[in-house]
Motif scaffolding. Structure first.
Motif, PDB file in Angstrom:
ATOM      1  N   ALA A  49      36.303  41.494  27.325  1.00  0.00           N
ATOM      2  CA  ALA A  49      36.381  40.283  26.515  1.00  0.00           C
ATOM      3  C   ALA A  49      36.216  39.025  27.368  1.00  0.00           C
ATOM      4  N   LEU A  50      35.837  39.210  28.625  1.00  0.00           N
ATOM      5  CA  LEU A  50      35.732  38.103  29.570  1.00  0.00           C
ATOM      6  C   LEU A  50      34.306  38.021  30.095  1.00  0.00           C
ATOM      7  N   SER A  51      33.703  36.849  29.982  1.00  0.00           N
ATOM      8  CA  SER A  51      32.385  36.637  30.585  1.00  0.00           C
ATOM      9  C   SER A  51      32.502  35.516  31.616  1.00  0.00           C
ATOM     10  N   VAL A  52      31.800  35.693  32.730  1.00  0.00           N
ATOM     11  CA  VAL A  52      31.889  34.762  33.852  1.00  0.00           C
ATOM     12  C   VAL A  52      30.499  34.251  34.180  1.00  0.00           C
ATOM     13  N   SER A  53      30.395  32.948  34.406  1.00  0.00           N
ATOM     14  CA  SER A  53      29.163  32.333  34.885  1.00  0.00           C
ATOM     15  C   SER A  53      29.421  31.806  36.282  1.00  0.00           C
ATOM     16  N   GLY A  54      28.498  32.058  37.183  1.00  0.00           N
ATOM     17  CA  GLY A  54      28.665  31.637  38.570  1.00  0.00           C
ATOM     18  C   GLY A  54      28.996  32.828  39.442  1.00  0.00           C
ATOM     19  N   THR A  55      28.995  32.599  40.725  1.00  0.00           N
ATOM     20  CA  THR A  55      29.238  33.661  41.698  1.00  0.00           C
ATOM     21  C   THR A  55      30.682  33.620  42.170  1.00  0.00           C
ATOM     22  N   LEU A  56      31.310  34.795  42.200  1.00  0.00           N
ATOM     23  CA  LEU A  56      32.674  34.914  42.715  1.00  0.00           C
ATOM     24  C   LEU A  56      32.658  35.677  44.039  1.00  0.00           C
ATOM     25  N   ALA A  57      33.446  35.232  44.991  1.00  0.00           N
ATOM     26  CA  ALA A  57      33.696  35.987  46.217  1.00  0.00           C
ATOM     27  C   ALA A  57      34.929  36.839  45.966  1.00  0.00           C
ATOM     28  N   GLU A  58      35.125  37.886  46.780  1.00  0.00           N
ATOM     29  CA  GLU A  58      36.244  38.804  46.562  1.00  0.00           C
ATOM     30  C   GLU A  58      37.008  39.074  47.854  1.00  0.00           C
ATOM     31  N   HIS A  59      38.298  39.349  47.677  1.00  0.00           N
ATOM     32  CA  HIS A  59      39.154  39.789  48.776  1.00  0.00           C
ATOM     33  C   HIS A  59      40.079  40.871  48.231  1.00  0.00           C
ATOM     34  N   ALA A  60      40.078  42.058  48.848  1.00  0.00           N
ATOM     35  CA  ALA A  60      40.919  43.175  48.393  1.00  0.00           C
ATOM     36  C   ALA A  60      42.085  43.368  49.358  1.00  0.00           C
ATOM     37  N   LYS A  61      43.234  43.715  48.798  1.00  0.00           N
ATOM     38  CA  LYS A  61      44.460  43.919  49.581  1.00  0.00           C
ATOM     39  C   LYS A  61      45.359  44.892  48.837  1.00  0.00           C
ATOM     40  N   THR A  62      46.101  45.694  49.571  1.00  0.00           N
ATOM     41  CA  THR A  62      47.109  46.557  48.958  1.00  0.00           C
ATOM     42  C   THR A  62      48.328  45.705  48.642  1.00  0.00           C
ATOM     43  N   ALA A  63      48.716  45.693  47.379  1.00  0.00           N
ATOM     44  CA  ALA A  63      49.860  44.896  46.924  1.00  0.00           C
ATOM     45  C   ALA A  63      51.160  45.659  47.130  1.00  0.00           C
ATOM     46  N   ASP A  64      52.288  44.971  46.934  1.00  0.00           N
ATOM     47  CA  ASP A  64      53.605  45.617  47.044  1.00  0.00           C
ATOM     48  C   ASP A  64      53.736  46.786  46.086  1.00  0.00           C
ATOM     49  N   SER A  65      52.988  46.773  44.996  1.00  0.00           N
ATOM     50  CA  SER A  65      53.016  47.865  44.021  1.00  0.00           C
ATOM     51  C   SER A  65      52.351  49.133  44.561  1.00  0.00           C
ATOM     52  N   GLY A  66      51.574  48.990  45.643  1.00  0.00           N
ATOM     53  CA  GLY A  66      50.805  50.110  46.187  1.00  0.00           C
ATOM     54  C   GLY A  66      49.385  50.153  45.656  1.00  0.00           C
ATOM     55  N   ASN A  67      49.075  49.324  44.675  1.00  0.00           N
ATOM     56  CA  ASN A  67      47.731  49.262  44.102  1.00  0.00           C
ATOM     57  C   ASN A  67      46.841  48.342  44.929  1.00  0.00           C
ATOM     58  N   THR A  68      45.546  48.602  44.902  1.00  0.00           N
ATOM     59  CA  THR A  68      44.600  47.679  45.522  1.00  0.00           C
ATOM     60  C   THR A  68      44.293  46.591  44.521  1.00  0.00           C
ATOM     61  N   THR A  70      42.066  43.269  43.900  1.00  0.00           N
ATOM     62  CA  THR A  70      40.902  42.510  44.347  1.00  0.00           C
ATOM     63  C   THR A  70      40.963  41.152  43.688  1.00  0.00           C
ATOM     64  N   ARG A  71      41.100  40.130  44.512  1.00  0.00           N
ATOM     65  CA  ARG A  71      41.176  38.755  44.010  1.00  0.00           C
ATOM     66  C   ARG A  71      39.792  38.135  44.086  1.00  0.00           C
ATOM     67  N   MET A  72      39.424  37.417  43.035  1.00  0.00           N
ATOM     68  CA  MET A  72      38.100  36.814  42.946  1.00  0.00           C
ATOM     69  C   MET A  72      38.253  35.298  42.900  1.00  0.00           C
ATOM     70  N   PHE A  73      37.478  34.630  43.728  1.00  0.00           N
ATOM     71  CA  PHE A  73      37.623  33.193  43.867  1.00  0.00           C
ATOM     72  C   PHE A  73      36.267  32.524  44.030  1.00  0.00           C
ATOM     73  N   CYS A  74      36.237  31.228  43.790  1.00  0.00           N
ATOM     74  CA  CYS A  74      35.011  30.461  43.938  1.00  0.00           C
ATOM     75  C   CYS A  74      34.715  30.278  45.425  1.00  0.00           C
ATOM     76  N   PRO A  75      33.527  30.670  45.888  1.00  0.00           N
ATOM     77  CA  PRO A  75      33.205  30.507  47.300  1.00  0.00           C
ATOM     78  C   PRO A  75      32.954  29.047  47.692  1.00  0.00           C
ATOM     79  N   GLN A  76      32.781  28.167  46.702  1.00  0.00           N
ATOM     80  CA  GLN A  76      32.541  26.748  46.994  1.00  0.00           C
ATOM     81  C   GLN A  76      33.850  25.986  47.213  1.00  0.00           C
ATOM     82  N   CYS A  77      34.786  26.109  46.255  1.00  0.00           N
ATOM     83  CA  CYS A  77      36.021  25.314  46.330  1.00  0.00           C
ATOM     84  C   CYS A  77      37.265  26.143  46.661  1.00  0.00           C
TER      85      CYS A  77
END
Length: 146
Positions: A49-68, A70-77
């Motif tokens: 149900a989510l559509s995105v326009s523009g390019t997102l950069a990503e960073h993956a990390k194991t959280a305290d929950s034990g799950n991976t 992946t955080r997505m952020f704007c590479p410009q700002c």
């Protein structure tokens, strides 16, 4: 259902949400505190149900929950726009502050409250979950999205 839109700080990334959030919570995990220097208000939404326009950069990390996560952020700002978890790939977690109208949602719980700093202002009228919340029930005739 209200269609919601949002964007990053510089406007290079925008999104449109066409479903109600499955959950809206304030997260006090240490990762969210690192991202925002505070708790963060997040919407768990169906990925389809989510559509995105523009390019997102990503960073993956194991959280305290034990799950991976992946955080997505704007590479410009650098605005953190959303995340996905290996435990719930059918959902995305949107940052409410990026909504064009953040008042259109209402958090229902504080999660990872055990990690909140002593100075945190936790709303006593919201459910308090000490660690990670239980996953939402699968959507279907018996369990429509909430």
């Amino acid at each position: 259902m209200t269609e919601r839109t949002g964007r990053c700080l510089c406007g290079s990334v925008s999104f449109k949400l066409t479903a109600e959030p499955v959950a809206t919570r304030i997260c006090w995990c240490r990762d969210c505190q690192h991202l925002a220097a505070n708790g963060t208000v997040n919407l768990m939404v169906p990925a389809d149900a989510l559509s995105v326009s523009g390019t997102l950069a990503e960073h993956a990390k194991t959280a305290d929950s034990g799950n991976t996560v992946t955080r997505m952020f704007c590479p410009q700002c650098g605005t953190h726009v959303m995340a996905r978890s290996s435990a719930r790939p059918q959902f995305r977690v949107l940052r409410a502050g990026n909504l064009d109208d953040p008042s259109s949602i209402q958090p229902t719980a504080n999660i990872w409250a055990v990690s909140a700093p002593a100075w945190a202002c936790l709303d006593d009228t919201l459910e308090r979950v000490e660690r990670g919340p239980q996953p939402p029930p699968p959507a279907g005739p018996a369990n429509p999205p909430r």
